[in-house]
Write a protein that holds these residues in place. Structure first.
Motif, PDB file in Angstrom:
ATOM      1  N   VAL A 132       0.836  -1.207   0.000  1.00  0.00           N
ATOM      2  CA  VAL A 132       0.000   0.000   0.000  1.00  0.00           C
ATOM      3  C   VAL A 132       0.871   1.256   0.000  1.00  0.00           C
ATOM      4  O   VAL A 132       1.790   1.402   0.809  1.00  0.00           O
ATOM      5  CB  VAL A 132      -0.942   0.026   1.226  1.00  0.00           C
ATOM      6  N   ASN A 133       0.611   2.130  -0.939  1.00  0.00           N
ATOM      7  CA  ASN A 133       1.185   3.481  -0.947  1.00  0.00           C
ATOM      8  C   ASN A 133       0.131   4.393  -1.595  1.00  0.00           C
ATOM      9  O   ASN A 133      -0.907   3.896  -2.048  1.00  0.00           O
ATOM     10  CB  ASN A 133       2.547   3.520  -1.661  1.00  0.00           C
ATOM     11  N   PRO A 134       0.346   5.698  -1.612  1.00  0.00           N
ATOM     12  CA  PRO A 134      -0.693   6.583  -2.172  1.00  0.00           C
ATOM     13  C   PRO A 134      -1.108   6.219  -3.593  1.00  0.00           C
ATOM     14  O   PRO A 134      -2.275   6.375  -3.965  1.00  0.00           O
ATOM     15  CB  PRO A 134      -0.034   7.967  -2.113  1.00  0.00           C
ATOM     16  N   GLN A 135      -0.182   5.712  -4.387  1.00  0.00           N
ATOM     17  CA  GLN A 135      -0.498   5.380  -5.782  1.00  0.00           C
ATOM     18  C   GLN A 135      -1.229   4.039  -5.911  1.00  0.00           C
ATOM     19  O   GLN A 135      -2.024   3.845  -6.823  1.00  0.00           O
ATOM     20  CB  GLN A 135       0.781   5.336  -6.630  1.00  0.00           C
ATOM     21  N   SER A 136      -0.938   3.099  -5.026  1.00  0.00           N
ATOM     22  CA  SER A 136      -1.481   1.744  -5.180  1.00  0.00           C
ATOM     23  C   SER A 136      -2.768   1.498  -4.392  1.00  0.00           C
ATOM     24  O   SER A 136      -3.409   0.465  -4.564  1.00  0.00           O
ATOM     25  CB  SER A 136      -0.436   0.715  -4.744  1.00  0.00           C
ATOM     26  N   LYS A 137      -3.131   2.442  -3.517  1.00  0.00           N
ATOM     27  CA  LYS A 137      -4.299   2.229  -2.640  1.00  0.00           C
ATOM     28  C   LYS A 137      -5.549   1.829  -3.409  1.00  0.00           C
ATOM     29  O   LYS A 137      -6.241   0.878  -3.048  1.00  0.00           O
ATOM     30  CB  LYS A 137      -4.606   3.508  -1.845  1.00  0.00           C
ATOM     31  N   LYS A 138      -5.841   2.557  -4.460  1.00  0.00           N
ATOM     32  CA  LYS A 138      -7.080   2.300  -5.210  1.00  0.00           C
ATOM     33  C   LYS A 138      -7.082   0.885  -5.795  1.00  0.00           C
ATOM     34  O   LYS A 138      -8.098   0.179  -5.752  1.00  0.00           O
ATOM     35  CB  LYS A 138      -7.238   3.340  -6.320  1.00  0.00           C
ATOM     36  N   GLU A 139      -5.941   0.465  -6.348  1.00  0.00           N
ATOM     37  CA  GLU A 139      -5.851  -0.864  -6.954  1.00  0.00           C
ATOM     38  C   GLU A 139      -5.974  -1.951  -5.893  1.00  0.00           C
ATOM     39  O   GLU A 139      -6.639  -2.969  -6.110  1.00  0.00           O
ATOM     40  CB  GLU A 139      -4.508  -1.008  -7.697  1.00  0.00           C
ATOM     41  N   ILE A 140      -5.340  -1.752  -4.748  1.00  0.00           N
ATOM     42  CA  ILE A 140      -5.348  -2.771  -3.695  1.00  0.00           C
ATOM     43  C   ILE A 140      -6.732  -2.869  -3.045  1.00  0.00           C
ATOM     44  O   ILE A 140      -7.167  -3.960  -2.669  1.00  0.00           O
ATOM     45  CB  ILE A 140      -4.257  -2.468  -2.644  1.00  0.00           C
ATOM     46  N   LYS A 141      -7.426  -1.743  -2.957  1.00  0.00           N
ATOM     47  CA  LYS A 141      -8.707  -1.742  -2.253  1.00  0.00           C
ATOM     48  C   LYS A 141      -9.901  -1.839  -3.206  1.00  0.00           C
ATOM     49  O   LYS A 141     -10.938  -1.235  -2.985  1.00  0.00           O
ATOM     50  CB  LYS A 141      -8.813  -0.495  -1.372  1.00  0.00           C
ATOM     51  N   LYS A 142      -9.747  -2.637  -4.247  1.00  0.00           N
ATOM     52  CA  LYS A 142     -10.865  -2.887  -5.153  1.00  0.00           C
ATOM     53  C   LYS A 142     -11.966  -3.623  -4.382  1.00  0.00           C
ATOM     54  O   LYS A 142     -11.669  -4.367  -3.438  1.00  0.00           O
ATOM     55  CB  LYS A 142     -10.417  -3.741  -6.344  1.00  0.00           C
ATOM     56  N   PRO A 143     -13.229  -3.446  -4.786  1.00  0.00           N
ATOM     57  CA  PRO A 143     -14.329  -4.092  -4.058  1.00  0.00           C
ATOM     58  C   PRO A 143     -14.159  -5.595  -3.847  1.00  0.00           C
ATOM     59  O   PRO A 143     -14.435  -6.104  -2.759  1.00  0.00           O
ATOM     60  CB  PRO A 143     -15.557  -3.780  -4.927  1.00  0.00           C
ATOM     61  N   ASP A 144     -13.699  -6.316  -4.877  1.00  0.00           N
ATOM     62  CA  ASP A 144     -13.542  -7.769  -4.734  1.00  0.00           C
ATOM     63  C   ASP A 144     -12.507  -8.118  -3.667  1.00  0.00           C
ATOM     64  O   ASP A 144     -12.682  -9.068  -2.898  1.00  0.00           O
ATOM     65  CB  ASP A 144     -13.128  -8.411  -6.072  1.00  0.00           C
ATOM     66  N   THR A 145     -11.411  -7.353  -3.644  1.00  0.00           N
ATOM     67  CA  THR A 145     -10.366  -7.592  -2.649  1.00  0.00           C
ATOM     68  C   THR A 145     -10.881  -7.282  -1.253  1.00  0.00           C
ATOM     69  O   THR A 145     -10.691  -8.068  -0.313  1.00  0.00           O
ATOM     70  CB  THR A 145      -9.117  -6.740  -2.954  1.00  0.00           C
ATOM     71  N   LEU A 146     -11.547  -6.152  -1.095  1.00  0.00           N
ATOM     72  CA  LEU A 146     -12.098  -5.785   0.215  1.00  0.00           C
ATOM     73  C   LEU A 146     -13.154  -6.787   0.674  1.00  0.00           C
ATOM     74  O   LEU A 146     -13.252  -7.096   1.866  1.00  0.00           O
ATOM     75  CB  LEU A 146     -12.690  -4.381   0.174  1.00  0.00           C
ATOM     76  N   LYS A 147     -13.923  -7.305  -0.261  1.00  0.00           N
ATOM     77  CA  LYS A 147     -14.932  -8.318   0.084  1.00  0.00           C
ATOM     78  C   LYS A 147     -14.252  -9.560   0.670  1.00  0.00           C
ATOM     79  O   LYS A 147     -14.696 -10.105   1.686  1.00  0.00           O
ATOM     80  CB  LYS A 147     -15.752  -8.681  -1.158  1.00  0.00           C
TER      81      LYS A 147
END
Length: 199
Positions: A132-147
């Protein structure tokens, strides 16, 4: 205990094999051996060497991160586990993190969140946290991943649920979590079937 390049030089015999040369031999063996058992053993060694920051420059030079990423797609479960462990060991370093992200590592690692093996799931969650960094947050926290991580936060296995909850608390907003919970609720609403009444 972590080493320094100076300590390594002092401990290496004058005519002995240095750390880079030894790692180079491991990489060569991994690429040339036909034995699955030897491949597994070498990859385990490379993953262990990835734990010490003094080796990072050598591992980058020898393209070991690429080897780990490639092995995530292998059918051999043991190779996949060692590769994921190696990436987890490397991912806190800024340069390694940047390279893993550049090579599409997030999507490859996130696939292991649904694995049945406890250690594999723990490595996947930990590695994503490290990436996780400011640039990667959105990619890492995709709905499927968060689910998947939300599901793990309810896991009976305390090691997994505790780590998943740390991820949610440290890296997610309440709005992001609520959006996934709402999505779960909508998916669980029974869909009415076609009407069979006649007029």
């Amino acid at each position: 205990m972590f080493s320094t390049p100076e300590r390594l030089a002092a401990r290496t015999p004058k005519d002995g094999v240095g750390r880079f040369e030894f790692l180079e031999l491991l990489v060569k063996e991994f690429k040339t051996t036909k034995s699955t058992e030897a491949k597994e053993q070498v990859l385990a060694n490379l993953a262990n060497f990835a734990y010490d920051p003094v080796n990072y420059q050598f591992l980058r030079k020898l393209s070991v991160i690429d080897i780990f990423l490639d092995q995530l797609g292998e059918s051999n479960k043991t190779l996949r586990q060692y590769a994921l462990g190696g990436l987890c060991n490397l991912a806190l370093d800024r340069e390694n993190k940047s390279y893993i992200l550049h090579c599409g590592g997030v999507n490859k690692i996130a696939l292991f969140l649904n694995n049945s093996d406890e250690d594999t799931v723990l490595s996947a969650i930990t590695t994503l946290m490290f990436l996780v960094n400011p640039q990667s947050k959105k990619e890492i926290k995709k709905p499927d991943t968060l689910k998947s991580i939300l599901e793990h936060s309810r896991n009976e296995n305390k090691r997994i649920s505790n780590l998943a909850n740390i991820f949610l608390q440290d890296y997610c907003t309440s709005e992001e979590i609520n959006a996934v919970l709402l999505m779960e609720e909508i998916q669980n609403i029974p869909v009415p079937g076609p009407s069979t009444s006649q007029t």
